[in-house]
Enzyme design. Structure first.
Site, PDB file in Angstrom:
ATOM      1  N   LEU A 185     -51.313  22.257  27.653  1.00 38.63           N
ATOM      2  CA  LEU A 185     -52.501  21.433  27.873  1.00 38.63           C
ATOM      3  C   LEU A 185     -53.586  22.320  28.468  1.00 38.63           C
ATOM      4  O   LEU A 185     -53.301  23.187  29.301  1.00 38.63           O
ATOM      5  CB  LEU A 185     -52.207  20.289  28.853  1.00 38.63           C
ATOM      6  CG  LEU A 185     -51.378  19.123  28.352  1.00 38.63           C
ATOM      7  CD1 LEU A 185     -51.137  18.127  29.487  1.00 38.63           C
ATOM      8  CD2 LEU A 185     -52.044  18.426  27.189  1.00 38.63           C
ATOM      9  N   ASP A 186     -54.831  22.112  28.045  1.00 40.32           N
ATOM     10  CA  ASP A 186     -55.949  22.849  28.623  1.00 40.32           C
ATOM     11  C   ASP A 186     -56.028  22.568  30.119  1.00 40.32           C
ATOM     12  O   ASP A 186     -55.612  21.500  30.575  1.00 40.32           O
ATOM     13  CB  ASP A 186     -57.263  22.429  27.969  1.00 40.32           C
ATOM     14  CG  ASP A 186     -57.393  22.931  26.538  1.00 40.32           C
ATOM     15  OD1 ASP A 186     -56.907  24.039  26.264  1.00 40.32           O
ATOM     16  OD2 ASP A 186     -57.987  22.222  25.708  1.00 40.32           O
ATOM     17  N   PRO A 187     -56.578  23.516  30.893  1.00 38.35           N
ATOM     18  CA  PRO A 187     -56.685  23.297  32.340  1.00 38.35           C
ATOM     19  C   PRO A 187     -57.435  22.019  32.720  1.00 38.35           C
ATOM     20  O   PRO A 187     -57.091  21.375  33.710  1.00 38.35           O
ATOM     21  CB  PRO A 187     -57.436  24.531  32.837  1.00 38.35           C
ATOM     22  CG  PRO A 187     -57.102  25.589  31.845  1.00 38.35           C
ATOM     23  CD  PRO A 187     -57.012  24.861  30.514  1.00 38.35           C
ATOM     24  N   PHE A 188     -58.433  21.602  31.937  1.00 42.36           N
ATOM     25  CA  PHE A 188     -59.184  20.391  32.286  1.00 42.36           C
ATOM     26  C   PHE A 188     -58.450  19.107  31.895  1.00 42.36           C
ATOM     27  O   PHE A 188     -58.830  18.020  32.309  1.00 42.36           O
ATOM     28  CB  PHE A 188     -60.592  20.399  31.680  1.00 42.36           C
ATOM     29  CG  PHE A 188     -60.618  20.434  30.170  1.00 42.36           C
ATOM     30  CD1 PHE A 188     -60.441  19.295  29.423  1.00 42.36           C
ATOM     31  CD2 PHE A 188     -60.839  21.634  29.513  1.00 42.36           C
ATOM     32  CE1 PHE A 188     -60.471  19.335  28.041  1.00 42.36           C
ATOM     33  CE2 PHE A 188     -60.881  21.687  28.140  1.00 42.36           C
ATOM     34  CZ  PHE A 188     -60.682  20.537  27.397  1.00 42.36           C
ATOM     35  N   ALA A 189     -57.376  19.232  31.110  1.00 44.97           N
ATOM     36  CA  ALA A 189     -56.619  18.057  30.658  1.00 44.97           C
ATOM     37  C   ALA A 189     -55.528  17.701  31.666  1.00 44.97           C
ATOM     38  O   ALA A 189     -54.998  18.558  32.369  1.00 44.97           O
ATOM     39  CB  ALA A 189     -55.986  18.335  29.298  1.00 44.97           C
TER      40      ALA A 189
END
Length: 117
Positions: free
Chosen positions: A45-49
């Protein structure tokens, strides 16, 4: 009697990844907590997710590929009329334009088209 180390030798752990953490941050933290060196994951998962990350320990890491191609469900928020150079919220704003009137069918068609990329 109970063993001193009750950490399971192999298995899976389901974690709710917080915003700002990378998937590898979770792995690094679990290595510190458990002392287990062989830890993998079933998708990034992307860091912002935020959301579910499945970690695999020891022999269970061999099964991680079974999860990768499976259906997943995402909840997303979109801001219409802007575009970034990376296609997400972390990129620099690359264009901004007026949004034409929308209807449900137009939005549904756009979502379906995006899912088929």
């Amino acid at each position: 009697m109970f063993e001193k180390d009750v950490t399971p030798s192999s298995g899976f752990l389901l974690l709710d990844k917080p915003e700002g953490w990378t998937t590898f941050d979770l792995i690094r933290k679990m290595r510190q907590i458990t002392g287990i060196k062989k830890i993998g994951h079933t998708g990034t998962l992307d860091p912002f997710a935020t959301g579910l990350v499945i970690l695999c320990f020891n022999k269970a890491t061999r099964l991680s590929d079974l999860f990768l191609g499976k259906d997943k469900e995402y909840l997303a928020e979109a801001v219409l009329g802007i575009e970034s150079d990376t296609g997400d919220i972390e990129g620099a704003l690359s264009s901004k334009r007026r949004v034409p009137p929308l209807d449900k069918q137009l939005i549904d068609n756009a979502v379906v088209a995006m899912m088929n990329i």
